[in-house]
Design an enzyme around this catalytic site. Structure first.
Site, PDB file in Angstrom:
ATOM      1  N   TYR A  11      23.429  46.710   9.615  1.00  0.00           N
ATOM      2  CA  TYR A  11      23.348  47.452  10.870  1.00  0.00           C
ATOM      3  C   TYR A  11      21.972  48.102  11.007  1.00  0.00           C
ATOM      4  CZ  TYR A  11      28.417  46.867  11.185  1.00  0.00           C
ATOM      5  OH  TYR A  11      29.679  46.327  11.269  1.00  0.00           O
ATOM      6  N   ASN A  65      31.187  44.175  21.460  1.00  0.00           N
ATOM      7  CA  ASN A  65      30.662  42.868  21.858  1.00  0.00           C
ATOM      8  C   ASN A  65      31.756  42.072  22.575  1.00  0.00           C
ATOM      9  OD1 ASN A  65      29.513  40.326  22.022  1.00  0.00           O
ATOM     10  ND2 ASN A  65      29.508  39.959  19.816  1.00  0.00           N
ATOM     11  N   CYS A 107      28.359  38.884  15.982  1.00  0.00           N
ATOM     12  CA  CYS A 107      28.402  40.219  15.382  1.00  0.00           C
ATOM     13  C   CYS A 107      29.070  40.187  14.004  1.00  0.00           C
ATOM     14  CB  CYS A 107      29.108  41.208  16.302  1.00  0.00           C
ATOM     15  SG  CYS A 107      30.723  40.677  16.876  1.00  0.00           S
ATOM     16  N   HIS A 108      29.765  39.096  13.694  1.00  0.00           N
ATOM     17  CA  HIS A 108      30.367  38.983  12.352  1.00  0.00           C
ATOM     18  C   HIS A 108      29.298  38.858  11.265  1.00  0.00           C
ATOM     19  CE1 HIS A 108      29.906  34.772  13.699  1.00  0.00           C
ATOM     20  NE2 HIS A 108      29.725  34.487  12.417  1.00  0.00           N
ATOM     21  N   GLU A 158      30.670  29.905   7.233  1.00  0.00           N
ATOM     22  CA  GLU A 158      29.233  29.685   7.379  1.00  0.00           C
ATOM     23  C   GLU A 158      28.537  29.535   6.027  1.00  0.00           C
ATOM     24  OE1 GLU A 158      27.430  32.484  10.053  1.00  0.00           O
ATOM     25  OE2 GLU A 158      28.803  31.972  11.686  1.00  0.00           O
TER      26      GLU A 158
END
Length: 197
Positions: free
Chosen positions: A136, A159, A167-168, A194
């Site tokens: 962040y 979001n 945002c993950h 991912e």
């Protein structure tokens, strides 16, 4: 009015086709301001909603899709209609992502549900590459507001287009997950997907 449904029995499939035909005609006639579809995914049912400008909202299963549609009707237009065909290209990209076949989305976005600093942060989120994360505080520094760490957290939490606007991929400075609109198990699953690619 007299009930004549027994004279014209329609099974579930016929009713689905009739609804789809009406939805398609409404879309073709420009009568839909917000089209939506609901797709299955490994993290639960996802509601995808789009305007003629682009994708405006992605909602997780736990968000109460009916409430999300009511909010879209209030904030954008009451002309909200299921539009599976209209959203099929977007749905296909989301399915490719979950299948490990897509790392970037090529989807036009309608960002009207976010303004000011939140919109700025959410634009920055799209710059975080697939398979990587930022804290962040790193996102706050990237938007030129290094002390606005909490505000970045709020922008991530609010979001309206999660998954597509990733945002993950934002974690706490200690590497812990922080929060996520879709729930921490979904955030963990996306990060694992991912990382495995």
């Amino acid at each position: 009015m007299k009930d004549l449904s027994h004279l014209f029995p329609l099974d579930e499939e016929h009713m689905r086709r009739v609804r789809q035909l009406l939805d398609d005609h409404a879309g073709d006639a420009g009568l839909v301001d917000v089209g939506y579809t609901i797709i299955d995914s490994p993290i639960g049912a996802l509601l995808l909603a789009a305007t003629p400008t682009g994708l405006v909202r992605v909602a997780f299963d736990g968000e109460d899709h009916d409430a999300v549609l009511a909010e879209l009707a209030e904030k954008i237009s009451p002309r909200v209609l299921e539009a599976d065909a209209q959203l099929a290209p977007i749905a296909a990209q989301v399915e490719e992502y979950f299948a490990g076949q897509r790392r970037e989305f090529d989807i036009p976005l309608d960002r009207r549900l976010s303004t000011g600093f939140r919109r700025e942060v959410q634009r920055q989120l799209s710059e975080i590459p697939y398979g990587t994360t930022q804290s962040y505080s790193e996102v706050a520094a990237a938007v030129g507001q290094p002390t606005a760490v909490r505000a970045v957290g709020t922008a991530c939490a609010q979001n309206p287009i999660p998954l597509i606007v990733p945002c993950h991929r934002v974690l706490r400075s200690d590497g812990s997950l922080g929060g996520y609109r879709g729930g921490l198990p979904a955030k963990q699953q996306l990060l694992e997907l991912e990382a495995a690619a």
